[in-house]
Design an enzyme around this catalytic site. Structure first.
Site, PDB file in Angstrom:
ATOM      1  N   CYS A  39      -8.044  18.064 -22.905  1.00 14.52           N
ATOM      2  CA  CYS A  39      -9.353  18.653 -22.949  1.00 14.52           C
ATOM      3  C   CYS A  39      -9.918  19.087 -22.036  1.00 14.52           C
ATOM      4  O   CYS A  39      -9.843  18.922 -20.856  1.00 14.52           O
ATOM      5  CB  CYS A  39     -10.226  17.238 -23.683  1.00 14.52           C
ATOM      6  SG  CYS A  39     -12.215  17.342 -23.689  1.00 14.52           S
ATOM      7  N   CYS A  42     -12.914  17.531 -19.942  1.00  9.49           N
ATOM      8  CA  CYS A  42     -13.401  16.036 -19.486  1.00  9.49           C
ATOM      9  C   CYS A  42     -11.829  15.499 -18.735  1.00  9.49           C
ATOM     10  O   CYS A  42     -11.906  14.989 -18.198  1.00  9.49           O
ATOM     11  CB  CYS A  42     -14.319  14.534 -20.695  1.00  9.49           C
ATOM     12  SG  CYS A  42     -12.918  14.372 -21.878  1.00  9.49           S
ATOM     13  N   CYS A  58     -12.809  23.120 -33.201  1.00  7.60           N
ATOM     14  CA  CYS A  58     -13.089  24.418 -33.168  1.00  7.60           C
ATOM     15  C   CYS A  58     -12.550  24.716 -34.549  1.00  7.60           C
ATOM     16  O   CYS A  58     -11.204  24.962 -34.081  1.00  7.60           O
ATOM     17  CB  CYS A  58     -13.648  25.008 -32.550  1.00  7.60           C
ATOM     18  SG  CYS A  58     -15.000  26.725 -33.203  1.00  7.60           S
ATOM     19  N   CYS A  61     -11.676  28.721 -33.142  1.00  2.13           N
ATOM     20  CA  CYS A  61     -11.172  29.414 -31.565  1.00  2.13           C
ATOM     21  C   CYS A  61      -9.868  28.749 -31.024  1.00  2.13           C
ATOM     22  O   CYS A  61      -9.092  28.762 -30.707  1.00  2.13           O
ATOM     23  CB  CYS A  61     -11.421  30.199 -30.213  1.00  2.13           C
ATOM     24  SG  CYS A  61     -13.046  28.235 -30.009  1.00  2.13           S
ATOM     25  N   CYS A  66     -11.621  16.582 -26.966  1.00  3.49           N
ATOM     26  CA  CYS A  66     -11.215  15.793 -27.354  1.00  3.49           C
ATOM     27  C   CYS A  66     -12.722  15.299 -28.436  1.00  3.49           C
ATOM     28  O   CYS A  66     -13.751  15.359 -28.537  1.00  3.49           O
ATOM     29  CB  CYS A  66     -10.873  14.768 -26.137  1.00  3.49           C
ATOM     30  SG  CYS A  66     -13.180  13.924 -25.402  1.00  3.49           S
ATOM     31  N   CYS A  69     -16.191  14.711 -27.160  1.00  2.00           N
ATOM     32  CA  CYS A  69     -16.787  15.389 -26.645  1.00  2.00           C
ATOM     33  C   CYS A  69     -17.461  15.891 -27.373  1.00  2.00           C
ATOM     34  O   CYS A  69     -18.465  16.844 -26.928  1.00  2.00           O
ATOM     35  CB  CYS A  69     -16.210  15.894 -25.201  1.00  2.00           C
ATOM     36  SG  CYS A  69     -15.256  15.770 -23.741  1.00  2.00           S
ATOM     37  N   LYS A 367       7.053 -16.725  18.795  1.00  2.00           N
ATOM     38  CA  LYS A 367       5.226 -15.821  18.590  1.00  2.00           C
ATOM     39  C   LYS A 367       4.154 -16.275  17.250  1.00  2.00           C
ATOM     40  O   LYS A 367       3.206 -16.364  17.554  1.00  2.00           O
ATOM     41  CB  LYS A 367       5.125 -14.940  19.458  1.00  2.00           C
ATOM     42  CG  LYS A 367       6.088 -15.200  21.078  1.00  2.00           C
ATOM     43  CD  LYS A 367       5.444 -13.786  21.819  1.00  2.00           C
ATOM     44  CE  LYS A 367       5.727 -14.411  22.873  1.00  2.00           C
ATOM     45  NZ  LYS A 367       5.442 -13.541  23.934  1.00  2.00           N
ATOM     46  N   ASP A 397      12.536  -7.443  13.477  1.00  2.44           N
ATOM     47  CA  ASP A 397      12.840  -6.590  14.317  1.00  2.44           C
ATOM     48  C   ASP A 397      13.700  -7.349  15.426  1.00  2.44           C
ATOM     49  O   ASP A 397      13.664  -6.619  16.401  1.00  2.44           O
ATOM     50  CB  ASP A 397      11.794  -5.447  14.718  1.00  2.44           C
ATOM     51  CG  ASP A 397      12.385  -4.433  14.916  1.00  2.44           C
ATOM     52  OD1 ASP A 397      13.190  -3.662  14.564  1.00  2.44           O
ATOM     53  OD2 ASP A 397      11.497  -3.856  16.024  1.00  2.44           O
ATOM     54  N   LYS A 538      10.375   0.430  18.754  1.00  2.00           N
ATOM     55  CA  LYS A 538       9.128  -0.646  18.572  1.00  2.00           C
ATOM     56  C   LYS A 538       8.777  -0.955  16.857  1.00  2.00           C
ATOM     57  O   LYS A 538       9.491  -1.197  15.974  1.00  2.00           O
ATOM     58  CB  LYS A 538       8.083  -0.837  19.290  1.00  2.00           C
ATOM     59  CG  LYS A 538       8.534  -1.237  20.413  1.00  2.00           C
ATOM     60  CD  LYS A 538       7.205  -0.633  21.903  1.00  2.00           C
ATOM     61  CE  LYS A 538       7.992  -1.139  23.311  1.00  2.00           C
ATOM     62  NZ  LYS A 538       6.701  -0.834  24.529  1.00  2.00           N
ATOM     63  N   ASP A 782      -1.202   3.269  14.158  1.00  2.00           N
ATOM     64  CA  ASP A 782      -2.072   3.377  13.276  1.00  2.00           C
ATOM     65  C   ASP A 782      -2.538   4.440  13.914  1.00  2.00           C
ATOM     66  O   ASP A 782      -2.707   5.625  12.469  1.00  2.00           O
ATOM     67  CB  ASP A 782      -2.160   2.066  13.130  1.00  2.00           C
ATOM     68  CG  ASP A 782      -2.776   1.809  14.419  1.00  2.00           C
ATOM     69  OD1 ASP A 782      -2.759   2.212  16.121  1.00  2.00           O
ATOM     70  OD2 ASP A 782      -3.270   0.018  14.294  1.00  2.00           O
TER      71      ASP A 782
END
Length: 1082
Positions: A39, A42, A58, A61, A66, A69, A367, A397, A538, A782
Site C-alpha cells: 500500500c 501505510c 480505485c 487508476c 489497502c 486506508c 574467578k 577463552d 582478549k 565496546d
C-alpha cells in the site's frame, strides 16, 4: 547441527581435525521467500477481497491502497483517490457512507457488516496482516500470488525515476475497460489483453497532489489511530455500546491492532524538560561571567594557586559541557509485545520472528564460578521465544575442562528446568535467583501441582549444584598428565596458551529435547585456537570468533551478547528488542538495541555507585534522543550486517527536479556529475550481489570450465576474501539475507569450516578488528565498536522494559570496584591516543555532532583526574599557607559565585526530576566521580601513556563474580592496591590543613575567622566527596592495610615539610628585616 555430533577439535593451520563421540549428521532446513503488493499510504500489504482477488480500491487508476486506508478515507477523509482524485465507489462488504445513495450499484445494506463465514473472516484478517508479516524480510510460507514481469512502459519523467517510488508503483490509466467495467489489477498483475497507456504527470508539480507524501493524509492517519485507541477502550469498558455486530468484534480490532507500530517514542513532558534546558543555558551564561571575573581578577599574593585553580576550573567547565549537552533531547520508548505476536506469530503457522544467536563469554572458571555461568545459560535456554529461533554459544577463552563439564551438566539439567519455567511462567528463569527471591512465590499461581513440582525442582537444582561444586573441587588440583575426557581422550585444552580450537554441540535440532519431548534451543561450546606468538585480542577476539562460528552454523540475522554473570531477568527481553529491530519503520537503520545494566547483591546504600544509575537512566536516555546510546559491552542485541562494517541504509532525498529539462550532455551541478555518481553506485551495488538467492558457498572457490581448469577469482571475490578471510562458507553466509543458511552443506563440512574460522591465524591480513566485528585497539572494545557503527550512519536504540531485561553481579568491595573503573578508564585513554579518537575520526560520515560530543566525553574523562587531583589538594595548601585562590570578593563577584552555585544545584534537581533518579543515587555518583578520579583514572592515564608511547603493556584482571557467600560479606574488605594511596593521602593532607587552619585562627584572633570559613568550606567539599572512601578506611571487619596508611602518612609528611621549606608565598629578601619601632624620628 546435531547434539550427538560430539566434541570437534582441530587446527586449520596444522591440518588437524579430531572428532570425539560423533554419531550422526543432519542438514539445515531451507527457507523460502515472500513478496507482496504494498500500500502506498501505510506501507502494508494491500490484501485480498472477500472473493480472494487482489484488493483494488480505485477502478480508474488502480492506485495501490489497502482496505483499511480505503475505508478510512471514505469514512474520515475526502472520499477521493489520492492519485486520480476520482471519488471512491463503495465496494462489496464495505460500510456505507454518506453519498453512496447516489451510486447506481447494487444496494448491499443487508450484507454491510457480514464478511462471510468464519473461514472467510479469518482469511480476510490474515490477508490484511500479510503486509506486516512479510515487510522487509523473508518468511517461511509460500506466497500464493506470483508477480508477472513488468511491461516495458516509459516512466513519467523522460525515462528518469522521480522521487523514491519504484517503477511498478507508478500510476497507469487504462484506455480500455473490458468486460463491462471489470476491475483492473495494478501493474504487478497486468492483463495482457487490455492495452494500457501511461498517465501523463507534470514533473514540476508537487507529488503530494498525487497522493505521495501528503502531510494532510499523515495528520488524518494520526487522528484515525487515536480514534481507534479510544474505540478499543470503549469496547473494553462498554461492550455492546460501541459495536452492534458481535461478529465483527474479533476481526476489525485485531486488524487495527496488528497494523499499529511496534514501539513509540515518549518525549518527556515540556513542563519538566523545558526548565531543565533553560537552566542549562542560564548556567552557561553565568559561567561565562564567572570566568571573566576569575581571569581579570587574579590573586596577586597567591598567583600560583590562582593560576592552577583557573586552569582546573576551565577544564571542569569544558568537561561539563561535553557531558551536559548530549542530554538535551532525552526520550523514553514503549514497546507493544502483543502487536509483535499479531504480526509475526499467526495461529496455525510457523513463527515469522527472526532468529537470534546469543553469545556468553567466560575466561577463568575460578574467578567466574561455573554455577554463575550455568544460571546464565539456563535462563537463555528458557527464554520466551520460539526454540527453533534461538542458539546459545558459550565462548570458553580459557579452554577449561571445568567449564566444559559444567556446561554438559547444565544441558542435562535444562531438560527438566526449561519445561518447568514455561509451564508455570516463572520469572526470573535463572534457578539460583528464582529460588532466592524473598517474595510470595504463590502469587498469580493457580495450577494445583505448582507447589509439588516447585519443591521437586528445587531439590533437583540442589542436586545439580552439588554436582557442579564437585567439579569445582576436583578442578582445584590438576593431574600431572593433564585432564582426560570420560572415554580416555586427553583434553585438548590442557595447555591454556597452546591448544587447538574446540566445538561441541550439546543441544541441537536432533538431540535437544526436554523431558516432555519438546525441542530445546541449540547450545554450542566454543573454544578458539590459541598458539604462542599470536595476538588473540582478549574478549574482542573471542567475540569475533563467535560471530564467524555462528555465521557458519546458524547465521541468525541478530546477535545478543551477555557476560557470563548477566542472566535473563526478563524472559521476554528478546521480544522487547525485536519490537525495534523488526519494526518496518525504524528497524532498518538500527544497528543495535542496548539494555541497561542492573545488578543483584548490592547493599542498599550502594556506597561505591555500582548501579551507575545516573549513567543508565540519564545519560543513555539523552543519547537515545540523538543517535542512540553507546554500547556498554553486555545486554545488547546487534544486527549482524552492522557488525560486518556496512553503511546504514541512507534516507532517499527528493531529487532536484530543476535539471530534468537540461540535455544529457549538461555539465551543470546536479546534471552529469549526479548521473555519473548514481550509475557508479548502482554498479557497485550490483557487483556486490554475487551469491544472491542462496548460492552455494563452494561456488566461490573457483568456477570450473568444461575442460577442468578453474577460472581465476574475480575482483569482487578477492575483495570479499580479503575483507572477511579465507573461508568461502563464511563469505557466502555474509551475502545471505535474513539469516538464511547454506543449502546442501552437511553438518560435518560445517563443523570443519567452523574449526577453520576460529583458528588463530584466520584474521591475518583481513579487516577483522579494524572495520568488521568487535574493534581492536582498546581494552574497552565496546565503546570503540559502537563508535564505528555510529560513524557508518547507523543509529542505536535504548530499551528500558518495566521489568529489567538482564541482571548481573557487581564488585562489592572498593578494591575490586577501583580495578574495574581502572580498566574502563584505561580503555578510554587508549582510544584517545589512537587513530579512532572522536576528536579527529569519523568526519564526513553519519555521526551527529551531539553524539560525537558524548564520545569525546567518554574518551577524555580520565584526563580530568589530573586537574581534579590538583583541585582537591588546593584546600590543604590554602589552609597551611593562609592564602586563597581568589582575592577579596566584591558584591558583584559574590553575585556571580552565588549564581553559579545556584545553577549547579538547580541543574541537578531538575535532572533528577525529569529522569526519576533519586537524590541518593545522584549523590553517590558525584562522590564516586571524585574517588575514581583521584585514584583509578589517574593511574589509567599513566598506564595508557606507558602502553601507547613506551610499549609497556599492563594486564587487567577479571573482576571476581559473586558466589554463595553471606550477603555483603566483602563490602568492607580492603585488598592491597596502589589505587588506595592517592585518596588516602588527600584525606590526611586535608585533615592536617583543617587542624593547622583552625589553630592559626585561634592564635591570630577573631579577625582571621572570616577568611578561614571559605577555606574550610573548600576543604570540607573534598572530604565529603571522599566520605565513602573514608568510611571504608575506618569500617568494620578487615581494616585498611598498614602499608597504605604508612605510605599515605609518609607522602603527606613529605609534602608538608617541602612546603614549609620552600613556601613560595613568603617574601624573599637578602637584607635585614626592618620593623617599625613606633618612634617619630622627625
Amino acid at each position: 547441527m546435531e547434539a550427538s555430533a560430539g566434541l570437534v577439535a582441530g587446527s586449520h593451520n596444522r591440518n588437524e581435525l579430531v572428532v570425539i563421540r560423533r554419531d550422526g549428521e543432519s542438514g539445515p532446513r531451507p527457507l523460502q521467500h515472500l513478496s507482496g503488493q504494498v500500500c502506498q499510504i501505510c506501507g502494508d500489504d494491500v490484501g485480498l477481497t472477500v472473493d480472494g482477488d487482489l484488493f483494488v480500491a480505485c477502478n480508474e487508476c488502480a492506485f495501490p491502497i489497502c482496505r483499511t486506508c480505503y475505508e478510512y478515507e471514505r469514512r474520515e477523509g475526502n472520499q477521493v483517490c489520492p492519485q486520480c482524485k476520482t471519488r471512491f465507489k463503495r465496494l462489496k462488504g464495505c460500510p456505507r457512507v454518506p453519498g453512496d445513495e447516489e451510486e447506481d450499484d447494487l444496494d448491499d445494506l443487508e450484507h454491510e457488516f457480514e464478511w462471510g463465514d468464519d473461514h472467510d473472516s479469518q482469511y480476510m484478517a490474515e490477508a490484511m496482516l500479510h503486509g506486516h508479516m512479510s515487510y522487509g524480510r523473508q518468511g517461511y510460507i509460500n506466497n500464493p500470488h506470483v508477480a508477472h514481469p513488468l511491461p516495458q512502459v516509459p516512466l513519467l519523467t523522460n525515462g528518469e525515476m522521480v522521487d523514491d517510488i519504484p517503477p511498478e508503483h507508478h500510476a497507469l490509466v487504462p484506455s480500455f475497460m473490458g468486460g463491462g467495467g471489470k476491475r483492473i489489477h495494478p501493474l504487478p498483475f497486468p492483463d495482457s489483453n487490455i492495452p494500457v497507456q501511461p498517465r501523463s504527470m507534470d514533473p514540476s508539480k508537487d507529488l503530494a497532489a498525487y497522493g505521495y507524501g501528503s502531510v494532510a493524509w499523515k495528520e488524518r492517519m494520526e487522528s484515525w489511530k487515536q480514534k481507534q485507541e479510544k474505540l478499543q477502550m470503549g469496547r473494553s469498558n462498554g461492550g455492546d455500546k460501541v459495536w452492534d455486530n458481535k461478529d465483527d468484534e474479533s476481526d476489525l480490532p485485531l486488524m487495527d491492532e496488528a497494523r499499529q507500530p511496534l514501539s513509540r517514542k515518549l518525549p518527556f513532558p515540556s513542563s519538566k524538560i523545558n526548565p531543565y534546558r533553560m537552566i542549562i543555558l542560564i548556567r552557561l551564561v553565568v559561567a561565562g561571567f564567572f570566568f571573566h571575573y576569575r581571569i581579570t581578577n587574579p590573586a596577586k599574593d597567591a598567583y600560583p594557586l590562582w593560576l592552577i585553580s583557573v586552569i582546573c576550573e576551565i577544564w571542569f567547565a569544558v568537561s561539563w559541557i561535553l557531558d551536559q549537552f548530549p542530554k538535551w533531547l532525552p526520550i523514553e520508548r514503549e514497546t507493544y509485545l502483543d502487536r509483535l505476536s499479531l504480526r509475526y506469530e499467526k495461529e496455525g503457522q510457523a513463527s515469522q520472528l527472526a532468529s537470534i544467536d546469543i553469545y556468553v563469554s567466560t575466561v577463568d572458571p575460578m574467578k567466574e564460578p561455573p554455577l554463575i555461568t550455568a544460571n546464565t545459560v539456563l535462563s537463555i535456554l528458557a527464554v520466551d521465544y520460539p526454540v527453533e529461533k534461538v542458539s546459545c554459544y558459550v565462548s570458553d577463552d580459557g579452554a577449561a575442562m571445568l567449564t566444559f563439564e559444567a556446561l554438559s551438566e547444565t544441558s542435562e539439567f535444562a531438560k527438566k528446568w526449561v519445561p518447568f519455567c514455561k509451564k508455570f511462567n516463572i520469572e526470573p528463569r535463572a534457578p539460583e535467583w528464582y529460588f532466592q527471591q524473598k517474595i510470595d512465590y504463590l502469587k498469580d499461581k493457580v495450577h494445583p501441582s505448582f507447589v509439588k513440582e516447585r519443591r521437586a525442582m528445587k531439590r533437583e537444582y540442589e542436586e545439580f549444584k552439588v554436582r557442579i561444586n564437585a567439579l569445582v573441587a576436583k578442578a582445584q588440583k590438576v593431574p600431572e598428565e593433564g585432564w582426560t575426557i570420560q572415554d580416555g581422550t586427553p583434553w585438548p585444552g590442557n595447555n591454556v596458551r597452546d591448544h587447538p580450537g574446540m566445538i561441541q554441540v550439546f543441544l541441537g535440532q536432533s538431540g535437544g529435547y526436554d523431558i516432555d519431548g519438546n525441542e530445546l534451543p541449540r547450545l554450542v561450546y566454543v573454544s578458539r585456537e590459541k598458539r604462542p606468538g599470536f595476538n588473540h585480542h582478549k574478549k574482542a577476539g573471542a567475540m569475533n570468533s563467535l560471530v564467524r562460528v555462528s555465521a557458519v552454523l546458524t547465521n541468525a540475522p541478530y546477535l545478543l551478547n551477555v557476560d557470563c554473570d548477566h542472566y535473563f531477568n526478563n524472559s521476554k527481553a528478546i521480544r522487547e528488542a525485536m519490537c525495534f529491530m523488526m519494526d518496518p519503520l525504524i528497524g532498518k537503520r538500527a544497528c543495535y538495541v542496548q539494555f541497561p545494566q542492573r545488578f543483584d547483591g548490592i547493599d542498599r546504600h550502594d556506597r561505591y555507585a555500582n548501579r551507575n544509575v545516573v549513567f543508565f537512566d540519564i545519560n543513555m536516555k539523552g543519547l537515545d534522543g540523538i543517535q542512540g546510546p553507546i554500547y556498554v559491552g553486555t545486554g545488547c542485541v546487534f544486527r549482524r550486517q552492522a557488525l560486518y562494517g556496512t553503511d546504514a541504509p541512507k534516507k532517499k532525498k527528493p531529487p532536484n527536479r530543476t535539471c530534468n529539462c537540461w540535455p544529457k550532455w549538461c555539465c551543470c551541478p546536479g546534471g552529469r556529475k549526479k548521473k555519473a555518481a548514481k550509475a557508479k553506485q548502482e554498479k557497485k551495488r550490483s557487483s556486490s550481489k554475487i551469491a544472491e538467492n542462496g548460492a552455494p558457498a563452494y561456488a566461490l572457490e573457483g568456477i570450473k570450465e568444461e575442460n577442468g581448469t578453474e577460472k581465476p577469482y574475480t575482483t569482487a571475490e578477492q575483495k570479499l576474501e580479503k575483507k572477511f578471510g579465507q573461508s568461502p562458507v563464511f563469505v557466502a553466509s555474509t551475502l545471505l539475507d535474513n539469516g538464511r543458511t547454506l543449502k546442501g552443506a552437511t553438518p560435518a563440512s560445517l563443523l570443519t569450516e567452523a574449526i577453520h574460522v576460529i583458528s588463530c591465524g584466520y584474521e591475518d591480513k583481513t579487516d577483522w578488528g579494524k572495520e568488521i566485528g568487535w574493534i581492536y585497539g582498546s581494552v574497552t572494545e565496546d565503546i570503540l565498536t559502537g563508535f564505528k557503527m555510529h560513524c557508518h550512519g547507523w543509529r542505536s536504540i535504548y530499551c528500558v522494559p518495566s521489568r529489567a531485561a538482564f541482571k548481573g553481579s557487581a564488585p562489592l568491595n572498593l578494591s575490586d570496584r577501583l580495578h574495574q573503573v581502572l580498566r574502563w578508564a584505561l580503555g578510554s585513554v587508549e582510544i584517545f591516543l589512537s587513530k579512532h579518537c572522536p576528536l579527529w575520526y569519523g568526519y564526513g560520515g553519519g555521526l551527529k555532532w551531539l553524539e560525537r560530543m558524548s564520545y569525546i566525553n567518554a574518551t577524555i574523562y580520565p584526563w580530568t583526574s589530573i586537574p581534579l587531583l590538583a583541585y582537591c589538594t588546593l584546600p590543604a595548601v590554602c589552609l597551611l599557607t593562609g592564602k586563597f585562590i581568589t582575592p577579596e570578593l566584591s558584591n558583584v563577584a559574590s553575585l556571580w559565585f552565588l549564581s553559579l552555585f545556584i545553577c549547579i544545584f538547580a541543574t541537578g534537581i531538575l535532572e533528577m526530576k525529569w529522569s526519576g533518579v533519586g537524590i541518593d543515587d545522584w549523590w553517590r555518583n558525584e562522590q564516586f566521580w571524585v574517588i575514581g578520579g583521584v585514584s583509578a583514572h589517574l593511574f589509567a592515564v599513566f598506564q595508557g601513556l606507558l602502553k601507547v608511547l613506551a610499549g609497556i603493556d599492563t594486564n587487567f584482571t577479571v573482576t571476581s563474580k559473586a558466589g554463595d557467600d553471606e550477603d555483603f560479606s566483602e563490602l568492607y574488605t580492603f585488598k592491597w592496591t596502589t589505587l588506595l594511596i592517592p585518596p588516602t593521602t588527600l584525606l590526611i593532607v586535608n585533615f592536617v590543613g583543617i587542624v593547622a587552619g583552625i589553630s592559626n585562627a585561634i592564635n591570630n584572633g577573631y579577625e582571621s575567622w572570616g577568611p578561614l570559613f571559605g577555606k574550610l568550606f573548600f576543604s570540607f567539599w573534598v572530604i565529603v566527596h571522599l566520605y565513602p572512601f573514608l568510611k571504608g578506611l575506618v569500617g568494620r571487619q578487615n581494616r585498611t592495610p598498614t602499608i597504605v596508611i604508612v605510605w599515605s602518612i609518609l607522602l603527606a609528611s613529605i609534602f608538608s615539610l617541602l612546603w614549609v621549606r620552600i613556601d613560595p608565598f613568603l617574601p624573599k629578601s637578602d637584607g635585614p628585616l626592618l620593623e617599625e619601632c613606633g618612634l617619630d624620628c622627625n
